[in-house]
Design an enzyme around this catalytic site. Sequence first.
Site, PDB file in Angstrom:
ATOM      1  N   CYS A  35       7.632  38.347 -27.620  1.00  0.00           N
ATOM      2  CA  CYS A  35       7.852  39.504 -28.504  1.00  0.00           C
ATOM      3  C   CYS A  35       7.334  40.834 -27.952  1.00  0.00           C
ATOM      4  O   CYS A  35       7.746  41.889 -28.419  1.00  0.00           O
ATOM      5  CB  CYS A  35       7.265  39.244 -29.888  1.00  0.00           C
ATOM      6  SG  CYS A  35       5.477  39.073 -29.915  1.00  0.00           S
ATOM      7  N   LYS A  46     -27.055  31.652 -33.904  1.00  0.00           N
ATOM      8  CA  LYS A  46     -26.651  30.616 -34.860  1.00  0.00           C
ATOM      9  C   LYS A  46     -26.035  29.391 -34.196  1.00  0.00           C
ATOM     10  O   LYS A  46     -25.553  28.498 -34.872  1.00  0.00           O
ATOM     11  CB  LYS A  46     -25.662  31.228 -35.852  1.00  0.00           C
ATOM     12  CG  LYS A  46     -26.278  32.360 -36.670  1.00  0.00           C
ATOM     13  CD  LYS A  46     -25.283  32.930 -37.645  1.00  0.00           C
ATOM     14  CE  LYS A  46     -25.890  34.022 -38.500  1.00  0.00           C
ATOM     15  NZ  LYS A  46     -26.053  35.311 -37.811  1.00  0.00           N
ATOM     16  N   HIS A  71     -21.274  35.048 -44.075  1.00  0.00           N
ATOM     17  CA  HIS A  71     -22.478  34.207 -44.125  1.00  0.00           C
ATOM     18  C   HIS A  71     -23.105  34.275 -45.516  1.00  0.00           C
ATOM     19  O   HIS A  71     -23.168  35.351 -46.117  1.00  0.00           O
ATOM     20  CB  HIS A  71     -23.508  34.704 -43.101  1.00  0.00           C
ATOM     21  CG  HIS A  71     -23.063  34.510 -41.681  1.00  0.00           C
ATOM     22  ND1 HIS A  71     -23.037  33.284 -41.066  1.00  0.00           N
ATOM     23  CD2 HIS A  71     -22.621  35.395 -40.744  1.00  0.00           C
ATOM     24  CE1 HIS A  71     -22.606  33.408 -39.825  1.00  0.00           C
ATOM     25  NE2 HIS A  71     -22.335  34.680 -39.604  1.00  0.00           N
ATOM     26  N   VAL A 114     -17.645  61.068 -28.763  1.00  0.00           N
ATOM     27  CA  VAL A 114     -18.761  62.012 -28.945  1.00  0.00           C
ATOM     28  C   VAL A 114     -19.601  62.011 -27.671  1.00  0.00           C
ATOM     29  O   VAL A 114     -20.030  60.954 -27.190  1.00  0.00           O
ATOM     30  CB  VAL A 114     -19.613  61.605 -30.168  1.00  0.00           C
ATOM     31  CG1 VAL A 114     -20.879  62.451 -30.244  1.00  0.00           C
ATOM     32  CG2 VAL A 114     -18.798  61.736 -31.442  1.00  0.00           C
TER      33      VAL A 114
HETATM   34  C1  LIG Z   1     -19.903  37.568 -30.938  1.00  0.00           C
HETATM   35  C2  LIG Z   1     -20.137  38.129 -32.316  1.00  0.00           C
HETATM   36  C3  LIG Z   1     -20.035  37.299 -33.430  1.00  0.00           C
HETATM   37  C4  LIG Z   1     -20.277  37.808 -34.707  1.00  0.00           C
HETATM   38  N1  LIG Z   1     -20.035  37.026 -35.791  1.00  0.00           N
HETATM   39  C5  LIG Z   1     -20.210  37.527 -37.041  1.00  0.00           C
HETATM   40  C6  LIG Z   1     -19.897  36.766 -38.194  1.00  0.00           C
HETATM   41  O1  LIG Z   1     -19.376  35.665 -38.096  1.00  0.00           O
HETATM   42  N2  LIG Z   1     -20.189  37.284 -39.407  1.00  0.00           N
HETATM   43  C7  LIG Z   1     -20.761  38.485 -39.552  1.00  0.00           C
HETATM   44  O2  LIG Z   1     -21.060  38.870 -40.676  1.00  0.00           O
HETATM   45  N3  LIG Z   1     -20.997  39.292 -38.488  1.00  0.00           N
HETATM   46  C8  LIG Z   1     -20.721  38.833 -37.242  1.00  0.00           C
HETATM   47  N4  LIG Z   1     -20.932  39.621 -36.150  1.00  0.00           N
HETATM   48  C9  LIG Z   1     -21.424  40.967 -36.353  1.00  0.00           C
HETATM   49  C10 LIG Z   1     -20.309  41.931 -36.714  1.00  0.00           C
HETATM   50  O3  LIG Z   1     -19.209  41.756 -35.874  1.00  0.00           O
HETATM   51  C11 LIG Z   1     -20.855  43.345 -36.573  1.00  0.00           C
HETATM   52  O4  LIG Z   1     -22.045  43.433 -37.309  1.00  0.00           O
HETATM   53  C12 LIG Z   1     -19.902  44.405 -37.068  1.00  0.00           C
HETATM   54  O5  LIG Z   1     -18.613  44.214 -36.563  1.00  0.00           O
HETATM   55  C13 LIG Z   1     -20.471  45.752 -36.654  1.00  0.00           C
HETATM   56  O6  LIG Z   1     -19.574  46.755 -36.998  1.00  0.00           O
HETATM   57  P1  LIG Z   1     -19.847  48.244 -36.531  1.00  0.00           P
HETATM   58  O7  LIG Z   1     -18.848  49.074 -37.207  1.00  0.00           O
HETATM   59  O8  LIG Z   1     -21.295  48.562 -36.727  1.00  0.00           O
HETATM   60  O9  LIG Z   1     -19.664  48.216 -34.950  1.00  0.00           O
HETATM   61  P2  LIG Z   1     -18.347  48.215 -34.031  1.00  0.00           P
HETATM   62  O10 LIG Z   1     -17.277  47.396 -34.606  1.00  0.00           O
HETATM   63  O11 LIG Z   1     -18.826  47.863 -32.663  1.00  0.00           O
HETATM   64  O12 LIG Z   1     -17.863  49.706 -34.078  1.00  0.00           O
HETATM   65  C14 LIG Z   1     -18.545  50.748 -33.405  1.00  0.00           C
HETATM   66  C15 LIG Z   1     -17.537  51.799 -33.054  1.00  0.00           C
HETATM   67  O13 LIG Z   1     -18.199  52.940 -32.519  1.00  0.00           O
HETATM   68  C16 LIG Z   1     -17.351  53.499 -31.526  1.00  0.00           C
HETATM   69  N5  LIG Z   1     -18.125  54.360 -30.641  1.00  0.00           N
HETATM   70  C17 LIG Z   1     -19.142  54.013 -29.815  1.00  0.00           C
HETATM   71  N6  LIG Z   1     -19.574  55.078 -29.141  1.00  0.00           N
HETATM   72  C18 LIG Z   1     -18.826  56.136 -29.526  1.00  0.00           C
HETATM   73  C19 LIG Z   1     -18.781  57.508 -29.161  1.00  0.00           C
HETATM   74  N7  LIG Z   1     -19.607  58.017 -28.249  1.00  0.00           N
HETATM   75  N8  LIG Z   1     -17.866  58.303 -29.761  1.00  0.00           N
HETATM   76  C20 LIG Z   1     -16.995  57.811 -30.678  1.00  0.00           C
HETATM   77  N9  LIG Z   1     -16.982  56.508 -31.044  1.00  0.00           N
HETATM   78  C21 LIG Z   1     -17.887  55.683 -30.487  1.00  0.00           C
HETATM   79  C22 LIG Z   1     -16.807  52.277 -30.822  1.00  0.00           C
HETATM   80  O14 LIG Z   1     -15.662  52.582 -30.064  1.00  0.00           O
HETATM   81  C23 LIG Z   1     -16.559  51.335 -31.979  1.00  0.00           C
HETATM   82  O15 LIG Z   1     -15.245  51.416 -32.467  1.00  0.00           O
HETATM   83  C24 LIG Z   1     -20.666  39.149 -34.866  1.00  0.00           C
HETATM   84  C25 LIG Z   1     -20.725  39.982 -33.746  1.00  0.00           C
HETATM   85  C26 LIG Z   1     -20.421  39.500 -32.493  1.00  0.00           C
HETATM   86  C27 LIG Z   1     -20.386  40.423 -31.326  1.00  0.00           C
END
Ligand SMILES: Cc1cc2nc3c(=O)[nH]c(=O)nc-3n(C[C@H](O)[C@H](O)[C@H](O)COP(=O)(O)OP(=O)(O)OC[C@H]3O[C@@H](n4cnc5c(N)ncnc54)[C@H](O)[C@@H]3O)c2cc1C
Length: 497
Positions: free
Chosen positions: A462, A268, A50, A173
């Site tokens: 596959c 959005k 974005h 965790v």
């Molecule tokens: C529908 C949707 C559309 C989106 N579109 C966009 C977009 O177009 N552009 C954009 O910039 N952003 C977009 N986003 C936002 C973006 O996807 C997120 O901001 C980003 O992926 C967040 O990454 P993260 O690492 O914080 O979270 P996550 O990818 O959710 O990773 C969190 C991790 O923590 C782990 N975890 C949780 N609890 C524990 C525990 N107790 N112990 C060990 N591990 C744990 C989980 O397993 C997971 O792997 C979108 C999000 C969604 C859902």
Amino acid sequence: MNYDICIIGAGVVGSLIARQLSKYKVKIAVIERNVDVSMDATGANSGIVHSGYDAKIGTKKARFNVEGCNMMPALCEDLSVKCKMIGSFVLAFDKDDEKVLQQLYDNGIKNGVTGMAIVDRDFILQKEPYVNPLVTKALYAKNAGIVSPYKLNIAAMDNAIMNGVMFLRETKVTGIEKKDGLFHIAVDVTGDICSMSKIDPIKEEDRTDITAKIIINCAGAHADEISHMAGDDSFKIIPRRGEYILFDKTEGSRINTVLFQTPTEKGKGILVTPTVDGNLMIGPDATLAQDKDDKCTNSDNLDYVYKTATQSYTGLNMKKSITVFAGIRATPSTSDFIIEESSKCKNFINVAGIESPGLTASPAIAVYVEGIVRSLMEMKEKAKDEYTMTVKHDKPFSEMTNEEKEKACSSDELCRKIICRCETVSEKEIVAAIYSPCGARTVDGVKKRTRAGMGRCQGGFCSPHVMRILSEHTGIPVNRIAKANANSCMLGRYSRG
Ligand SMILES: Cc1cc2nc3c(=O)[nH]c(=O)nc-3n(C[C@H](O)[C@H](O)[C@H](O)COP(=O)(O)OP(=O)(O)OC[C@H]3O[C@@H](n4cnc5c(N)ncnc54)[C@H](O)[C@@H]3O)c2cc1C
């Protein structure tokens, strides 16, 4: 095992932070409950970079969105990840919509976004012939783009591991206790894929008696629970599901930019976009999820996504849809990203509520968190030859010229074995994905790294071959090869394999 820094969560945010900190002489572990990176929000989103015109002025979201958008092309270049800055339109269909365009433009200017313009119908239809001809105007953002979110996540973790970061997969965790200034982290082992695999470096002692001087909470939708474990209940995460329909590559070539509708209070709106790999995608809607891990799709919601997308784009052909999926947004009760040392717990850093545009913001968030960690702990940078910030990949077989294919095949027999016919993925590429630093251990892991199974037949042909290759190289019995996590074995109990 004693670590200096434990990062909880291996989404794109945790993985890029791990990479950013891996240039220092500190012992880092990333603790992840799933068997792979990118299995939550990062694995199921729109993949849009974005430009930053819609984030509220003065928020962390606005700041890191704009900074992250500017950083994304160079970061992707360093990590050999595809990123295409193809621009985006917010489409207006009446005078009310046009007012919204002006507000977004003004907001964008205040956020520091460059390359925006309000354009007329002819400009839009020239660039996008399949946009609904009733369109009147659009906000064009030249600096927006698309990226593969899971490829970015995988490459970030590959890079971190190359620099010595320990990746503790299938490790959840469950508790945090602070004694004498040191965090003691209780974990549960969530599956047996890594313990069955003969090529996995996780030793039992790596994940027993875990202590850390600093914790970085990047647990996505579960970040409030992790924060609660450290005694900080200052925010809640509200899970909101977004559903998507993905179309065949035949459809992707008819669209050139990201098409948004004017935003609503829910988000959005429904977008229509090409993906970096050439598919067409529509979505997401926004519904409250009862369960933070419920990524099921629902036919009514998908129907809504389809009907709403047709209001802006006339080129949709449902017969060409190849799959549907859903992601969970980690919406914070505070309405803004929470990126700070907790006021309730010293040396505990929350990186929470990272909903959209968190993917875009993630490179800038990683640099900002590096600054927070440096303010809490003295860290010496490694010598330049002791770490790298780049990841190199061989060119995918499907993208090689005929001469390159011939050359590659003459020196390696596995190149000639095409495993995924839809996406032209060779056995060599699948083997490389298994032995990469953050190697694939599941059918979905191979799919995300190589595209085997991403095509029109969605792995119908596959998958058995991918399972065989995974089993041969990891030693995991073929009837224990899983789709995603350990409880998703592809076969029933018995097989001749
Ligand atoms: C529908 C949707 C559309 C989106 N579109 C966009 C977009 O177009 N552009 C954009 O910039 N952003 C977009 N986003 C936002 C973006 O996807 C997120 O901001 C980003 O992926 C967040 O990454 P993260 O690492 O914080 O979270 P996550 O990818 O959710 O990773 C969190 C991790 O923590 C782990 N975890 C949780 N609890 C524990 C525990 N107790 N112990 C060990 N591990 C744990 C989980 O397993 C997971 O792997 C979108 C999000 C969604 C859902």
